[in-house]
Scaffold this active site. Structure first.
Site, PDB file in Angstrom:
ATOM      1  N   TYR A 112       0.834  -1.198   0.000  1.00 44.76           N
ATOM      2  CA  TYR A 112       0.000   0.000   0.000  1.00 44.76           C
ATOM      3  C   TYR A 112       0.872   1.252   0.000  1.00 44.76           C
ATOM      4  CZ  TYR A 112      -3.966  -3.030   0.876  1.00 44.76           C
ATOM      5  OH  TYR A 112      -4.927  -4.003   0.758  1.00 44.76           O
ATOM      6  N   ASN A 135     -12.619   0.116  -5.316  1.00 43.97           N
ATOM      7  CA  ASN A 135     -12.465  -0.225  -6.729  1.00 43.97           C
ATOM      8  C   ASN A 135     -13.662  -1.061  -7.194  1.00 43.97           C
ATOM      9  OD1 ASN A 135     -11.620  -1.312  -9.206  1.00 43.97           O
ATOM     10  ND2 ASN A 135     -10.235  -2.757  -8.212  1.00 43.97           N
ATOM     11  N   CYS A 143      -6.773  -4.937  -7.699  1.00 46.72           N
ATOM     12  CA  CYS A 143      -6.584  -4.548  -6.304  1.00 46.72           C
ATOM     13  C   CYS A 143      -6.007  -5.693  -5.473  1.00 46.72           C
ATOM     14  CB  CYS A 143      -7.894  -4.042  -5.713  1.00 46.72           C
ATOM     15  SG  CYS A 143      -9.301  -5.138  -5.964  1.00 46.72           S
ATOM     16  N   HIS A 144      -6.191  -6.918  -5.945  1.00 46.98           N
ATOM     17  CA  HIS A 144      -5.661  -8.081  -5.220  1.00 46.98           C
ATOM     18  C   HIS A 144      -4.132  -8.124  -5.244  1.00 46.98           C
ATOM     19  CE1 HIS A 144      -6.157  -9.396  -9.406  1.00 46.98           C
ATOM     20  NE2 HIS A 144      -5.130 -10.201  -9.181  1.00 46.98           N
ATOM     21  N   GLU A 170      -1.884 -16.074 -10.757  1.00 49.40           N
ATOM     22  CA  GLU A 170      -1.072 -15.157 -11.552  1.00 49.40           C
ATOM     23  C   GLU A 170       0.425 -15.382 -11.363  1.00 49.40           C
ATOM     24  OE1 GLU A 170      -2.359 -11.182 -10.624  1.00 49.40           O
ATOM     25  OE2 GLU A 170      -4.317 -11.483 -11.580  1.00 49.40           O
TER      26      GLU A 170
END
Length: 178
Positions: A112, A135, A143-144, A170
């Site tokens: 963050y 979001n 956002c993950h 991912e």
């Protein structure tokens, strides 16, 4: 007379739950959320577009978005990078955070604090975190991919198990084999 925004909604079964995909008539993605969080999704739509100022109509694969999300879940992680999104929701600050989220490469995470630095507001860590949480287009505006400075998985509107799955999918986290 105020024009009502017609939004098209489709559903997609994924390995981690059913997804709601909402697009406008131009094929731009307006929101994505999990069906178990549909009430939250409607609250965000009310906030961004106005209560009663939009309709949700069932549609198959609006703008090819459902097909692209299906490809993402089948392993084409880059499929989300090419999706057109509507960027009119939110405040100018929120939109700057959301644009920065889209620039986080697949397979990578940032903190963050790093997110706040990337938008030129290094002291606005908490505000960047709040904007991240507001979001409306999760997964596509990834956002993950934002985690705690100490590497912990923190905050995800769809729940931490989904965040963990997405990051493993991912390649940002090593999948644990049991």
């Amino acid at each position: 007379m105020v024009e009502v925004l017609a939004l098209l909604v489709d559903r997609l079964q994924t390995p981690i739950g059913e997804l709601l995909i909402v697009a406008d008539r131009d094929g731009k993605l307006r929101t994505i959320d999990w069906t178990d969080h549909e009430a939250r999704m409607r609250q965000l739509l009310d906030r961004y577009y106005g209560k009663g100022a939009y309709t949700l109509q069932s549609a198959r694969d609006p703008g090819g978005l459902t097909s692209a999300m299906r490809a993402y879940f089948k392993g084409d992680i880059g499929a989300i990078d090419r999706l057109p999104i509507d960027e009119s929701a939110g405040t100018a600050f929120q939109r700057s955070v959301w644009r920065a989220l889209r620039r986080i490469p697949k397979g990578k995470t940032i903190s963050y604090a790093e997110l706040a630095k990337r938008i030129g507001k290094p002291k606005a860590v908490r505000a960047a975190g709040l904007a991240n949480g507001q979001n409306p287009i999760s997964i596509v505006v990834p956002c993950h991919r934002v985690i705690g400075s100490n590497g912990t998985l923190t905050g995800y509107g769809g729940g931490l198990p989904r965040k963990k799955w997405l990051l493993e999918h991912e390649g940002a986290l090593a999948a644990k084999l049991f």
